[in-house]
Design an enzyme around this catalytic site. Structure first.
Site, PDB file in Angstrom:
ATOM      1  N   ARG A   1      -9.909   0.635   8.783  1.00 26.45           N
ATOM      2  CA  ARG A   1      -9.502  -0.721   9.143  1.00 26.45           C
ATOM      3  C   ARG A   1     -10.568  -1.461   9.927  1.00 26.45           C
ATOM      4  O   ARG A   1     -10.368  -2.625  10.281  1.00 26.45           O
ATOM      5  CB  ARG A   1      -8.237  -0.647   9.989  1.00 26.45           C
ATOM      6  CG  ARG A   1      -6.938  -0.909   9.207  1.00 26.45           C
ATOM      7  CD  ARG A   1      -5.809  -0.743  10.193  1.00 26.45           C
ATOM      8  NE  ARG A   1      -4.595  -1.393   9.888  1.00 26.45           N
ATOM      9  CZ  ARG A   1      -3.525  -0.789   9.368  1.00 26.45           C
ATOM     10  NH1 ARG A   1      -3.583   0.450   8.965  1.00 26.45           N
ATOM     11  NH2 ARG A   1      -2.403  -1.451   9.230  1.00 26.45           N
TER      12      ARG A   1
ATOM     13  N   ARG B   1      11.077   0.266  11.731  1.00 25.07           N
ATOM     14  CA  ARG B   1       9.790   0.043  12.402  1.00 25.07           C
ATOM     15  C   ARG B   1       9.890  -1.191  13.291  1.00 25.07           C
ATOM     16  O   ARG B   1      10.130  -2.289  12.803  1.00 25.07           O
ATOM     17  CB  ARG B   1       8.682  -0.159  11.358  1.00 25.07           C
ATOM     18  CG  ARG B   1       8.214   1.128  10.741  1.00 25.07           C
ATOM     19  CD  ARG B   1       7.117   0.891   9.737  1.00 25.07           C
ATOM     20  NE  ARG B   1       5.972   0.172  10.272  1.00 25.07           N
ATOM     21  CZ  ARG B   1       4.825   0.016   9.615  1.00 25.07           C
ATOM     22  NH1 ARG B   1       4.685   0.541   8.421  1.00 25.07           N
ATOM     23  NH2 ARG B   1       3.840  -0.651  10.161  1.00 25.07           N
TER      24      ARG B   1
ATOM     25  N   ARG C   1      -0.453  -8.721  13.512  1.00 23.35           N
ATOM     26  CA  ARG C   1      -1.008  -7.681  12.620  1.00 23.35           C
ATOM     27  C   ARG C   1      -1.864  -8.322  11.527  1.00 23.35           C
ATOM     28  O   ARG C   1      -2.927  -7.804  11.181  1.00 23.35           O
ATOM     29  CB  ARG C   1       0.127  -6.854  11.998  1.00 23.35           C
ATOM     30  CG  ARG C   1       0.770  -5.917  13.012  1.00 23.35           C
ATOM     31  CD  ARG C   1       2.148  -5.454  12.564  1.00 23.35           C
ATOM     32  NE  ARG C   1       2.084  -4.620  11.384  1.00 23.35           N
ATOM     33  CZ  ARG C   1       3.140  -4.358  10.612  1.00 23.35           C
ATOM     34  NH1 ARG C   1       4.325  -4.875  10.901  1.00 23.35           N
ATOM     35  NH2 ARG C   1       3.018  -3.589   9.565  1.00 23.35           N
TER      36      ARG C   1
ATOM     37  N   LYS D   1       0.823  -1.214   0.000  1.00 24.53           N
ATOM     38  CA  LYS D   1       0.000   0.000   0.000  1.00 24.53           C
ATOM     39  C   LYS D   1       0.859   1.267   0.000  1.00 24.53           C
ATOM     40  O   LYS D   1       0.577   2.203  -0.729  1.00 24.53           O
ATOM     41  CB  LYS D   1      -0.946   0.017   1.219  1.00 24.53           C
ATOM     42  CG  LYS D   1      -1.949  -1.128   1.248  1.00 24.53           C
ATOM     43  CD  LYS D   1      -2.991  -0.946   2.346  1.00 24.53           C
ATOM     44  CE  LYS D   1      -2.426  -0.936   3.742  1.00 24.53           C
ATOM     45  NZ  LYS D   1      -1.823  -2.228   4.166  1.00 24.53           N
TER      46      LYS D   1
ATOM     47  N   ARG E   1      11.468  -5.758   5.081  1.00 20.17           N
ATOM     48  CA  ARG E   1      11.317  -4.318   5.302  1.00 20.17           C
ATOM     49  C   ARG E   1      11.882  -3.930   6.668  1.00 20.17           C
ATOM     50  O   ARG E   1      12.467  -2.865   6.830  1.00 20.17           O
ATOM     51  CB  ARG E   1       9.833  -3.937   5.191  1.00 20.17           C
ATOM     52  CG  ARG E   1       9.577  -2.444   5.257  1.00 20.17           C
ATOM     53  CD  ARG E   1       8.152  -2.107   4.886  1.00 20.17           C
ATOM     54  NE  ARG E   1       7.245  -2.256   6.007  1.00 20.17           N
ATOM     55  CZ  ARG E   1       5.918  -2.119   5.929  1.00 20.17           C
ATOM     56  NH1 ARG E   1       5.346  -1.843   4.764  1.00 20.17           N
ATOM     57  NH2 ARG E   1       5.153  -2.258   6.979  1.00 20.17           N
TER      58      ARG E   1
END
Ligand code: AMP
Length: 192
Positions: free
Chosen positions: A89, A134, A146, A14, A128
């Site tokens: 969400r 993060r 998640r 996204k 990532r």
């Protein structure tokens, strides 16, 4: 105004595709994840509260993200349109967004939904995590939490927009440019 939701599980691309879409179509990018990370960086009370929840891979309360989106809409009166990334969400967030947009005499034109297999999501997020800084990307247990939040609470948001015939599914695996072109093709159909 042309407003779209870029939808999909964590790691579906996204963020990457949002950057390309806003550059091409001149939309204002509204990512609740980015807005929350800004609050964390600024060490605001909201940021400190959100960090605890985000570090567990859970969703922050609806009223927090709805409040952030409401302010962002008010702060961008001249936007040609908005690209919502990571929001809504939950079904409650989707209903709130519809109400907020209605107040501005506009609505969601399309939800573009990226589809990516679960093992691919996990390997992308771990990769990532090596560079993103993060903390929620570095631990596989948090990543799985998640994805579980997505399945349990977020996937239903697509059903909400399906009722209004607004969902277009795009395969989110393959080359970044190919996926971008597929998203643009769906978007163009709704712009006509
Ligand atoms: P993201 O950058 O979209 O992957 O979001 C990172 C984290 O921020 C999520 O795991 C949630 O904890 C929180 N978050 C972002 N957007 C929302 C939202 N719309 N509702 C609830 N929590 C959110």
């Amino acid at each position: 105004m042309f407003n779209l939701i870029l939808f999909g599980p964590p790691g579906s691309g996204k963020g990457t595709q949002s950057e390309k879409l806003i550059a091409t179509y001149g939309l204002k990018h509204l990512s609740t994840g980015d807005l929350l990370r800004n609050e964390i960086a600024a060490q605001t009370p909201l940021g400190l509260e959100a960090k605890n929840i985000m570090d567990k891979g859970q969703l922050v309360p609806d009223e927090v993200v709805i409040g952030m989106i409401s302010s962002a809409l008010d702060n961008n009166p001249d936007a040609k349109g908005f690209l919502f990334d990571g929001f809504p969400r939950t079904s409650a967030q989707a209903e709130a967004l519809d109400r907020l947009l209605e107040l501005k005499k506009t609505s969601i034109a399309v939800m573009l939904a990226l589809e990516v297999g679960e093992e691919e999501l996990i390997s992308r997020l771990l990769k990532r995590g090596e560079t993103s800084g993060r903390s929620d990307d570095t631990n596989e247990t948090i990543i799985r939490a998640r994805i579980a939040e997505y399945r349990n609470k977020t996937a239903a948001v697509a059903d909400y927009y399906k009722k209004f015939n607004k969902v277009e599914v795009v395969k989110g695996e393959g080359g970044i440019e190919d996926i971008f072109n597929a998203l643009c093709a769906q978007l163009e159909k709704k712009r006509q």
